[in-house]
Motif scaffolding. Structure first.
Motif, PDB file in Angstrom:
ATOM      1  N   LEU A  74      -2.472  15.939   8.522  1.00  9.65           N
ATOM      2  CA  LEU A  74      -2.504  17.404   8.572  1.00  9.65           C
ATOM      3  C   LEU A  74      -3.922  17.924   8.797  1.00  9.65           C
ATOM      4  CD1 LEU A  74      -0.956  20.077   8.270  1.00  9.65           C
ATOM      5  CD2 LEU A  74      -1.467  19.975   5.836  1.00  9.65           C
ATOM      6  N   LEU A  75      -4.883  17.380   8.069  1.00  8.69           N
ATOM      7  CA  LEU A  75      -6.269  17.804   8.270  1.00  8.69           C
ATOM      8  C   LEU A  75      -6.765  17.445   9.671  1.00  8.69           C
ATOM      9  CD1 LEU A  75      -7.938  16.998   4.839  1.00  8.69           C
ATOM     10  CD2 LEU A  75      -7.394  19.234   5.795  1.00  8.69           C
ATOM     11  N   GLY A  76      -6.376  16.279  10.159  1.00 14.89           N
ATOM     12  CA  GLY A  76      -6.756  15.882  11.512  1.00 14.89           C
ATOM     13  C   GLY A  76      -6.148  16.785  12.568  1.00 14.89           C
ATOM     14  N   CYS A  77      -4.893  17.160  12.379  1.00 12.88           N
ATOM     15  CA  CYS A  77      -4.247  18.069  13.333  1.00 12.88           C
ATOM     16  C   CYS A  77      -4.916  19.439  13.335  1.00 12.88           C
ATOM     17  CB  CYS A  77      -2.760  18.207  13.004  1.00 12.88           C
ATOM     18  SG  CYS A  77      -1.782  16.767  13.417  1.00 12.88           S
ATOM     19  N   LEU A  78      -5.221  19.939  12.146  1.00 11.37           N
ATOM     20  CA  LEU A  78      -5.893  21.244  12.070  1.00 11.37           C
ATOM     21  C   LEU A  78      -7.300  21.186  12.657  1.00 11.37           C
ATOM     22  CD1 LEU A  78      -4.734  22.481   8.555  1.00 11.37           C
ATOM     23  CD2 LEU A  78      -3.912  23.220  10.808  1.00 11.37           C
ATOM     24  N   ALA A  79      -8.006  20.082  12.415  1.00 11.09           N
ATOM     25  CA  ALA A  79      -9.351  19.932  12.985  1.00 11.09           C
ATOM     26  C   ALA A  79      -9.285  19.836  14.506  1.00 11.09           C
ATOM     27  CB  ALA A  79     -10.031  18.697  12.401  1.00 11.09           C
ATOM     28  N   MET A  80      -8.350  19.050  15.031  1.00 10.22           N
ATOM     29  CA  MET A  80      -8.226  18.944  16.490  1.00 10.22           C
ATOM     30  C   MET A  80      -7.765  20.262  17.113  1.00 10.22           C
ATOM     31  SD  MET A  80      -9.404  16.235  17.660  1.00 10.22           S
ATOM     32  CE  MET A  80      -8.931  16.618  19.333  1.00 10.22           C
ATOM     33  N   TYR A  81      -6.908  20.984  16.411  1.00  7.14           N
ATOM     34  CA  TYR A  81      -6.493  22.298  16.876  1.00  7.14           C
ATOM     35  C   TYR A  81      -7.717  23.210  17.016  1.00  7.14           C
ATOM     36  CZ  TYR A  81      -4.880  27.105  16.202  1.00  7.14           C
ATOM     37  OH  TYR A  81      -4.695  28.459  16.301  1.00  7.14           O
ATOM     38  N   SER A  82      -8.586  23.193  16.010  1.00  6.44           N
ATOM     39  CA  SER A  82      -9.792  24.029  16.047  1.00  6.44           C
ATOM     40  C   SER A  82     -10.727  23.594  17.169  1.00  6.44           C
ATOM     41  CB  SER A  82     -10.529  23.956  14.716  1.00  6.44           C
ATOM     42  OG  SER A  82      -9.712  24.381  13.672  1.00  6.44           O
ATOM     43  N   VAL A  83     -10.969  22.295  17.281  1.00  9.44           N
ATOM     44  CA  VAL A  83     -11.878  21.788  18.309  1.00  9.44           C
ATOM     45  C   VAL A  83     -11.348  22.088  19.702  1.00  9.44           C
ATOM     46  CG1 VAL A  83     -12.776  19.640  19.317  1.00  9.44           C
ATOM     47  CG2 VAL A  83     -12.913  20.014  16.865  1.00  9.44           C
ATOM     48  N   LEU A  84     -10.062  21.853  19.913  1.00  7.17           N
ATOM     49  CA  LEU A  84      -9.485  22.083  21.240  1.00  7.17           C
ATOM     50  C   LEU A  84      -9.481  23.562  21.615  1.00  7.17           C
ATOM     51  CD1 LEU A  84      -6.554  19.540  21.126  1.00  7.17           C
ATOM     52  CD2 LEU A  84      -8.611  19.395  22.527  1.00  7.17           C
ATOM     53  N   ASN A  85      -9.250  24.431  20.646  1.00  2.36           N
ATOM     54  CA  ASN A  85      -9.287  25.862  20.950  1.00  2.36           C
ATOM     55  C   ASN A  85     -10.702  26.341  21.235  1.00  2.36           C
ATOM     56  OD1 ASN A  85      -6.623  26.763  21.031  1.00  2.36           O
ATOM     57  ND2 ASN A  85      -6.475  26.674  18.819  1.00  2.36           N
ATOM     58  N   LYS A 138       0.850  -1.195   0.000  1.00  2.00           N
ATOM     59  CA  LYS A 138       0.000   0.000   0.000  1.00  2.00           C
ATOM     60  C   LYS A 138       0.881   1.239   0.000  1.00  2.00           C
ATOM     61  CE  LYS A 138      -3.225  -2.518   2.885  1.00  2.00           C
ATOM     62  NZ  LYS A 138      -3.675  -2.681   4.252  1.00  2.00           N
ATOM     63  N   VAL A 139       0.745   2.058  -1.012  1.00  2.00           N
ATOM     64  CA  VAL A 139       1.514   3.304  -1.091  1.00  2.00           C
ATOM     65  C   VAL A 139       0.582   4.438  -0.666  1.00  2.00           C
ATOM     66  CG1 VAL A 139       2.934   4.770  -2.552  1.00  2.00           C
ATOM     67  CG2 VAL A 139       2.821   2.322  -3.000  1.00  2.00           C
ATOM     68  N   HIS A 140       0.602   4.739   0.638  1.00  2.00           N
ATOM     69  CA  HIS A 140      -0.343   5.715   1.197  1.00  2.00           C
ATOM     70  C   HIS A 140       0.354   6.908   1.846  1.00  2.00           C
ATOM     71  CE1 HIS A 140      -3.709   3.261   0.293  1.00  2.00           C
ATOM     72  NE2 HIS A 140      -3.577   2.401   1.276  1.00  2.00           N
ATOM     73  N   PHE A 141       1.564   7.234   1.435  1.00  2.00           N
ATOM     74  CA  PHE A 141       2.274   8.330   2.088  1.00  2.00           C
ATOM     75  C   PHE A 141       1.504   9.639   1.987  1.00  2.00           C
ATOM     76  CE2 PHE A 141       5.764   5.346   1.399  1.00  2.00           C
ATOM     77  CZ  PHE A 141       6.380   5.378   2.638  1.00  2.00           C
ATOM     78  N   GLY A 142       0.960   9.931   0.821  1.00  2.00           N
ATOM     79  CA  GLY A 142       0.190  11.168   0.641  1.00  2.00           C
ATOM     80  C   GLY A 142      -1.057  11.184   1.502  1.00  2.00           C
ATOM     81  N   TYR A 143      -1.736  10.044   1.587  1.00  2.00           N
ATOM     82  CA  TYR A 143      -2.926   9.958   2.429  1.00  2.00           C
ATOM     83  C   TYR A 143      -2.568  10.133   3.905  1.00  2.00           C
ATOM     84  CZ  TYR A 143      -5.338   8.064  -1.642  1.00  2.00           C
ATOM     85  OH  TYR A 143      -5.869   7.891  -2.882  1.00  2.00           O
ATOM     86  N   ILE A 144      -1.465   9.546   4.306  1.00  2.00           N
ATOM     87  CA  ILE A 144      -1.053   9.638   5.711  1.00  2.00           C
ATOM     88  C   ILE A 144      -0.797  11.089   6.089  1.00  2.00           C
ATOM     89  CG2 ILE A 144       0.778   9.062   7.351  1.00  2.00           C
ATOM     90  CD1 ILE A 144       1.072   6.401   5.767  1.00  2.00           C
ATOM     91  N   TYR A 145      -0.008  11.784   5.276  1.00  2.00           N
ATOM     92  CA  TYR A 145       0.296  13.174   5.604  1.00  2.00           C
ATOM     93  C   TYR A 145      -0.922  14.075   5.404  1.00  2.00           C
ATOM     94  CZ  TYR A 145       5.131  11.834   6.115  1.00  2.00           C
ATOM     95  OH  TYR A 145       6.284  11.235   6.559  1.00  2.00           O
ATOM     96  N   GLY A 146      -1.753  13.778   4.410  1.00  2.00           N
ATOM     97  CA  GLY A 146      -2.955  14.584   4.187  1.00  2.00           C
ATOM     98  C   GLY A 146      -3.968  14.439   5.304  1.00  2.00           C
ATOM     99  N   VAL A 147      -4.284  13.199   5.662  1.00  2.00           N
ATOM    100  CA  VAL A 147      -5.230  12.960   6.754  1.00  2.00           C
ATOM    101  C   VAL A 147      -4.637  13.456   8.067  1.00  2.00           C
ATOM    102  CG1 VAL A 147      -6.363  11.136   8.107  1.00  2.00           C
ATOM    103  CG2 VAL A 147      -6.404  11.052   5.626  1.00  2.00           C
TER     104      VAL A 147
END
Length: 171
Positions: A71-82, A60-69
């Motif tokens: 990054l989006l997950g980190c930004l979403a959690m940043y928003s929710v936590l703030n 499975k070549v999912h490097f782009g998915y890993i970094y994309g999900v």
């Protein structure tokens, strides 16, 4: 020749990486109050690279998915936590905690390289890994942001994020 070492200049502190890794692997131990004084991203980047490499062993070549999900997950959690906390959290703190607590999913991807996770054993291991990741991350966020009564509210979106990584591993 009064220059600091290269690792110090880059902000890579192996002692802190080891401490945060051990803390993520032992979520029953309460995190220290100064946990996020040093929000390095070297450990999480290493874990994402290992996760992608283990998935690569299964074809499975999912490097782009890993970094994309991720990054989006980190930004979403940043928003929710703030929105939830009075103190607020930085993007680097959210990324650091989420990255370090991803280690059980990385171990799951290693197990997936050795055996198939599409049976009952895979379901149990995957569920256990997601719960472990979510428990550790929610504990760190609650400790850093002093949100004692909101742990389940933090654990739910975190578990959804880790479940998406687990789905990448299984399927």
């Amino acid at each position: 020749d009064d220059e600091p070492p290269l690792m110090e200049e880059l902000g890579i502190n192996f002692v802190h990486i080891k401490q945060k890794t051990v803390l993520a692997l032992n979520p029953l131990k309460p995190p220290p109050a100064n946990l996020m004084d040093d929000t390095d991203l070297a450990g999480p980047l290493l874990f994402c690279l290992l996760f992608g490499s283990f998935l690569l062993l299964t074809g499975k070549v999912h490097f782009g998915y890993i970094y994309g999900v991720g990054l989006l997950g980190c930004l979403a959690m940043y928003s929710v936590l703030n929105l939830m906390s009075e103190r607020g959290v930085s993007v680097s703190c959210a990324c650091s905690v989420l990255g370090y607590c991803m280690l059980p999913i990385v171990v799951l991807s290693f197990v997936a390289a050795l055996l198939s996770l599409k049976g009952a054993l895979g379901l149990v291991l995957t569920a256990f890994s997601v719960v472990w990741c979510a428990y550790a991350a929610s504990q760190m966020f609650v400790a850093v942001l002093d949100m004692r009564d909101q742990r389940l509210l933090v654990a739910y979106p975190v578990s959804l994020l880790y479940a998406s990584f687990a789905l990448m591993t299984v399927f």
